[in-house]
Design a protein around this motif. Structure first.
Motif, short mmCIF file in Angstrom:
data_model
loop_
_atom_site.label_atom_id
_atom_site.label_comp_id
_atom_site.label_asym_id
_atom_site.label_seq_id
_atom_site.Cartn_x
_atom_site.Cartn_y
_atom_site.Cartn_z
N MET A 1 -40.18 -49.82 53.61
CA MET A 1 -40.66 -50.34 54.89
C MET A 1 -40.44 -51.84 54.99
O MET A 1 -39.97 -52.37 56.00
N ALA A 2 -40.77 -52.55 53.88
CA ALA A 2 -40.56 -54.01 53.90
C ALA A 2 -39.09 -54.34 54.04
O ALA A 2 -38.69 -55.24 54.82
N GLY A 3 -38.25 -53.60 53.33
CA GLY A 3 -36.80 -53.84 53.44
C GLY A 3 -36.28 -53.54 54.83
O GLY A 3 -35.45 -54.27 55.39
N GLY A 4 -36.76 -52.44 55.41
CA GLY A 4 -36.33 -52.08 56.76
C GLY A 4 -36.75 -53.11 57.78
O GLY A 4 -35.99 -53.46 58.72
N MET A 5 -38.00 -53.62 57.64
CA MET A 5 -38.47 -54.65 58.57
C MET A 5 -37.64 -55.92 58.45
O MET A 5 -37.24 -56.53 59.46
N LEU A 6 -37.35 -56.31 57.20
CA LEU A 6 -36.52 -57.51 57.03
C LEU A 6 -35.12 -57.30 57.60
O LEU A 6 -34.55 -58.20 58.27
N LEU A 7 -34.59 -56.12 57.37
CA LEU A 7 -33.24 -55.86 57.88
C LEU A 7 -33.22 -55.84 59.41
O LEU A 7 -32.30 -56.39 60.06
N THR A 8 -34.28 -55.25 60.02
CA THR A 8 -34.36 -55.23 61.49
C THR A 8 -34.48 -56.64 62.07
O THR A 8 -33.81 -57.00 63.07
N CYS A 9 -35.34 -57.43 61.44
CA CYS A 9 -35.49 -58.82 61.91
C CYS A 9 -34.17 -59.58 61.77
O CYS A 9 -33.77 -60.37 62.66
N LEU A 10 -33.48 -59.36 60.68
CA LEU A 10 -32.21 -60.05 60.47
C LEU A 10 -31.18 -59.62 61.51
O LEU A 10 -30.45 -60.46 62.08
N LEU A 11 -31.14 -58.33 61.82
CA LEU A 11 -30.21 -57.85 62.83
C LEU A 11 -30.54 -58.43 64.21
O LEU A 11 -29.65 -58.81 64.99
N MET A 12 -31.84 -58.48 64.52
CA MET A 12 -32.24 -59.03 65.81
C MET A 12 -31.84 -60.51 65.93
O MET A 12 -31.36 -60.97 66.98
N LEU A 13 -32.02 -61.25 64.84
CA LEU A 13 -31.61 -62.66 64.86
C LEU A 13 -30.10 -62.79 65.05
O LEU A 13 -29.61 -63.66 65.81
N LEU A 14 -29.37 -61.94 64.35
CA LEU A 14 -27.91 -62.00 64.49
C LEU A 14 -27.46 -61.65 65.92
O LEU A 14 -26.55 -62.28 66.50
N ILE A 15 -28.12 -60.67 66.53
CA ILE A 15 -27.75 -60.26 67.90
C ILE A 15 -28.09 -61.37 68.89
O ILE A 15 -27.31 -61.69 69.79
N VAL A 16 -29.27 -61.99 68.71
CA VAL A 16 -29.65 -63.08 69.61
C VAL A 16 -28.67 -64.25 69.50
O VAL A 16 -28.22 -64.84 70.49
N GLN A 17 -28.29 -64.59 68.28
CA GLN A 17 -27.35 -65.71 68.10
C GLN A 17 -25.98 -65.33 68.64
O GLN A 17 -25.28 -66.18 69.23
N TYR A 18 -25.58 -64.10 68.49
CA TYR A 18 -24.25 -63.72 68.99
C TYR A 18 -24.20 -63.72 70.52
O TYR A 18 -23.22 -64.12 71.13
#
Length: 200
Positions: free
Chosen positions: A181-198
């Protein structure tokens, strides 16, 4: 030699003088034993070269005197046995029997008491055997009960062991789920940051 000569007189001595001869022989044997004790002390004071032969001679004398003592004791036992037989024979010959002799009566009361005592003893033994049998049966029943209890305890122990294994697996799975769960949350947050920056 004097003792041996007196021993020869024993067989021919009459009843009145045989005790005197026995006492004389015993006194001489006792005197010889005391002399042999003194000789043993003197042997220890001999020179070493003569000590062994002197001790052997004293031992031989002691053996001879012990043999004479044994012969005297055997003669006394035989004489006492003959005197006892003679006394019993004289008592039997001198005894007179009558029609109402008390010695020929049968002790009925004593026999009855003895029989009752035997029956009481038999009953006591039977009671002891019965109580022992019941105690043995009780021990057998307790053994069966203890075996059943032991089996139940082993089953419970096995179940507890199985339960402990299941609990450890559940705790391990719960820990893994937390990591996922912690890994999935970190991965989701990271993906969201990457999408926002892109997108911006």
């Amino acid at each position: 030699h004097e003792v041996q000569a007196y021993m020869g007189h024993l067989e021919t001595a009459d009843k009145d003088s045989v005790h005197l001869v026995e006492n004389e022989i015993q006194a001489r044997i006792d005197n010889i034993f005391s002399s042999l004790e003194r000789l043993e002390l003197l042997c220890s004071k001999e020179p070493p070269s003569k000590r062994q032969s002197a001790k052997l001679r004293v031992d031989q004398l002691k053996y001879d005197v012990q043999h004479l003592q044994t012969a005297l004791s055997n003669f006394q036992h035989r004489r006492q046995a003959r005197e006892e037989q003679e006394r019993q024979r004289q008592e039997l010959l001198a005894r007179t029997f009558t029609a109402n002799d008390s010695a020929t009566s049968i002790p009925i009361d004593e026999s009855l008491q003895f029989s009752e005592a035997l029956q009481s003893a038999h009953r006591g033994v039977d009671e002891l055997l019965g109580s022992g049998s019941s105690i043995l049966q009780g021990l057998r029943d307790q053994r069966v009960t203890l075996k059943g209890t032991q089996k139940k305890l082993l089953d419970v122990a096995n179940m507890l062991g199985l339960s402990n294994t299941v609990m450890r697996l559940i705790e391990k799975r719960a820990l893994q789920d937390k990591y996922l769960m912690a890994g999935g949350m970190l991965l989701t947050c990271l993906l969201m940051l990457l999408i926002v920056q892109y997108l911006t």
